[in-house]
Write a protein that holds these residues in place. Structure first.
Motif, PDB file in Angstrom:
ATOM      1  N   ALA A 229       0.881  -0.993  -0.091  1.00 57.25           N
ATOM      2  CA  ALA A 229       0.111   0.043  -0.128  1.00 57.25           C
ATOM      3  C   ALA A 229       0.836   1.248   0.158  1.00 57.25           C
ATOM      4  CB  ALA A 229      -0.921   0.190   1.061  1.00 57.25           C
ATOM      5  N   VAL A 230       1.821   1.124   0.894  1.00 56.03           N
ATOM      6  CA  VAL A 230       2.691   2.477   0.761  1.00 56.03           C
ATOM      7  C   VAL A 230       3.605   2.718  -0.400  1.00 56.03           C
ATOM      8  CG1 VAL A 230       4.647   3.530   1.905  1.00 56.03           C
ATOM      9  CG2 VAL A 230       3.129   2.392   3.402  1.00 56.03           C
ATOM     10  N   PHE A 231       3.990   1.589  -1.127  1.00 59.67           N
ATOM     11  CA  PHE A 231       4.896   1.643  -2.218  1.00 59.67           C
ATOM     12  C   PHE A 231       4.028   2.210  -3.400  1.00 59.67           C
ATOM     13  CE2 PHE A 231       7.836  -1.826  -0.812  1.00 59.67           C
ATOM     14  CZ  PHE A 231       8.313  -1.142   0.358  1.00 59.67           C
ATOM     15  N   LEU A 241       5.726  -6.672  -6.203  1.00 58.38           N
ATOM     16  CA  LEU A 241       6.788  -7.372  -6.177  1.00 58.38           C
ATOM     17  C   LEU A 241       7.577  -7.129  -4.997  1.00 58.38           C
ATOM     18  CD1 LEU A 241       8.921  -9.540  -7.393  1.00 58.38           C
ATOM     19  CD2 LEU A 241       9.762  -7.473  -8.619  1.00 58.38           C
ATOM     20  N   LEU A 242       7.889  -5.832  -4.764  1.00 54.28           N
ATOM     21  CA  LEU A 242       8.664  -5.243  -3.544  1.00 54.28           C
ATOM     22  C   LEU A 242       7.852  -5.736  -2.189  1.00 54.28           C
ATOM     23  CD1 LEU A 242      10.110  -2.005  -4.905  1.00 54.28           C
ATOM     24  CD2 LEU A 242      11.077  -4.548  -4.696  1.00 54.28           C
ATOM     25  N   GLY A 243       6.422  -5.469  -2.217  1.00 57.69           N
ATOM     26  CA  GLY A 243       5.686  -5.691  -0.894  1.00 57.69           C
ATOM     27  C   GLY A 243       5.734  -7.337  -0.837  1.00 57.69           C
ATOM     28  N   VAL A 244       5.542  -7.978  -1.653  1.00 54.39           N
ATOM     29  CA  VAL A 244       5.732  -9.520  -1.438  1.00 54.39           C
ATOM     30  C   VAL A 244       7.189  -9.900  -1.072  1.00 54.39           C
ATOM     31  CG1 VAL A 244       5.991 -11.876  -2.507  1.00 54.39           C
ATOM     32  CG2 VAL A 244       4.018  -9.924  -3.183  1.00 54.39           C
ATOM     33  N   ALA A 284       9.089   6.366   5.247  1.00 54.08           N
ATOM     34  CA  ALA A 284       7.817   5.598   5.521  1.00 54.08           C
ATOM     35  C   ALA A 284       8.044   4.022   5.577  1.00 54.08           C
ATOM     36  CB  ALA A 284       6.861   5.810   4.441  1.00 54.08           C
ATOM     37  N   TYR A 285       9.194   3.474   4.876  1.00 57.12           N
ATOM     38  CA  TYR A 285       9.585   2.126   5.029  1.00 57.12           C
ATOM     39  C   TYR A 285      10.251   1.747   6.179  1.00 57.12           C
ATOM     40  CZ  TYR A 285      12.037  -2.074   4.106  1.00 57.12           C
ATOM     41  OH  TYR A 285      12.943  -3.209   4.118  1.00 57.12           O
ATOM     42  N   GLY A 286      11.050   3.016   6.754  1.00 59.59           N
ATOM     43  CA  GLY A 286      11.585   2.617   7.914  1.00 59.59           C
ATOM     44  C   GLY A 286      10.521   2.555   9.018  1.00 59.59           C
ATOM     45  N   VAL A 287       9.578   3.529   9.057  1.00 59.84           N
ATOM     46  CA  VAL A 287       8.211   3.361   9.931  1.00 59.84           C
ATOM     47  C   VAL A 287       7.726   1.969  10.108  1.00 59.84           C
ATOM     48  CG1 VAL A 287       6.109   4.352  10.548  1.00 59.84           C
ATOM     49  CG2 VAL A 287       7.752   6.035  10.029  1.00 59.84           C
ATOM     50  N   ILE A 288       7.532   1.520   8.718  1.00 64.32           N
ATOM     51  CA  ILE A 288       7.004   0.105   8.741  1.00 64.32           C
ATOM     52  C   ILE A 288       7.801  -1.148   9.286  1.00 64.32           C
ATOM     53  CG2 ILE A 288       6.430  -1.824   7.130  1.00 64.32           C
ATOM     54  CD1 ILE A 288       5.569   0.184   5.060  1.00 64.32           C
TER      55      ILE A 288
END
Length: 357
Positions: A229-231, A241-244, A284-288
């Protein structure tokens, strides 16, 4: 020194139950180590059986029979998994193909960034260093291409095995759930009559494994869906692909998050360069990752987080080296098994004196 070792051995191994537990664990580890390839579909079936045990139990409490509950749960799970994979796999395949198509352009762009470094940092980075680095990267890329070609040729055999697994695994899951009582009693009959220590370890580990598998699947789904969702919101290329990849990275505690950060950062950097969009996405990725490590993991694995992170990393490296993927997947339960065994062993009661060691 020798007398001390004799006393320690007599104290710790005088109980036959300790020897039985030790031999059972030894034979179990040896069987998985030597027969991991043959037992792979059995391990997959065990994972799904533990995962689906929870809804089967709750349906049984509503008045349905164990057989009817198992049929409903397995049929629903297989149908949902089929629909999900039919949606995800084509998109992931398409985005992966696009990534391979864009890879030469990304490599050329990366080389241009590297070649500009000597001008930006004179006296710190030289042209010779960049040339050596680029040559090393080219060699690694060529080796990676050869490995991918070999994997694609070997995947034909793996495809046949996968088709067999698609039939065998659901059948084994169904019968493991439906006939759980009979299978458990058959296994118990093999064990000796004096099995208090084994029962103590098993009851502790059974609940932990069930909670771990259920929690790990939930963690993969939550982290993967949130990352996708973020990507997608940021407009990053290849978001599914990156989310998986980010979702699957939680299979390897600590190490997986560090490894998967590299492709996410590279794709974002080659798409936007050193801009604000790149910084916001990585933030945002770091927050995840922070929410996963500090909120989701303690919530889902309340007992597993009692293990020190050093022990978890050692368990991942050790059991992963022994058993491959399954050693990595079950690294935390296996570390908990070692902890539970040592605890039960150290606190056992001598049958003669009734004293606790």
């Amino acid at each position: 020194m020798l007398d001390w070792l004799k006393k320690w051995y007599a104290n710790k191994f005088s109980d036959p139950q300790v020897v039985t537990l030790f031999l059972l664990l030894l034979f179990g580890f040896m069987a998985i180590y030597w027969l991991s390839g043959i037992l792979a579909p059995v391990m997959v079936a065990i994972v799904f059986a533990y995962l689906l045990e929870w809804p089967v139990i709750h349906l049984s409490r509503l008045g349905l029979s164990r057989s009817a509950s198992t049929v409903m749960v397995v049929a629903g799970f297989v149908g949902l998994a089929t629909l999900t994979l039919m949606w995800i796999i084509p998109i992931v395949w398409y985005q992966g193909r696009n990534l391979l198509r864009d890879l030469p352009q990304m490599i050329d762009q990366g080389k241009n960034y590297l070649l500009a470094l000597p001008e930006s940092f004179p006296g710190v980075v030289s042209v010779e260093q960049i040339t050596i680095l680029m040559h090393s990267v080219d060699e690694r890329l060529m080796a990676f291409g050869r490995d991918m070609l070999q994997m694609s040729l070997a995947s034909i055999v793996d495809l046949v095995a996968l088709l067999i697994y698609l039939v065998l695994v659901p059948l084994m899951v169904f019968f493991m759930l439906k006939d759980k009582a009979q299978l458990t009693s058959s296994f118990v009959q093999i064990l000796p009559a004096e099995r208090r220590l084994i029962s103590q370890v098993w009851h502790e580990m059974n609940a932990q494994i069930m909670n771990y598998i259920r929690g790990k699947i939930l963690e993969i789904l939550i982290v993967g869906a949130l990352s996708y969702a973020v990507f997608a919101i940021f407009g990053l290329n290849y978001p599914l692909l990156l989310g998986v990849l980010v979702g699957l990275s939680v299979l390897i505690p600590y190490i997986g998050a560090a490894v998967v950060t590299l492709p996410v950062a590279l794709v974002a950097f080659f798409q936007w360069g050193p801009t604000a969009d790149f910084g916001y996405l990585m933030l945002a990725y770091g927050v995840i990752q922070a929410l996963d490590g500090n909120l989701l993991v303690p919530l889902l694995f309340s007992e597993a987080v009692d293990l020190n992170p050093v022990f978890i990393i050692i368990a991942v490296l050790f059991f992963g080296g022994l058993f491959g993927f399954w050693g990595i997947f079950f690294a935390i339960p296996l570390a908990s098994l070692v902890k539970a065994t040592v605890k039960a062993w150290s606190a056992r009661t001598h049958p003669q004196s009734g004293a606790v060691d």
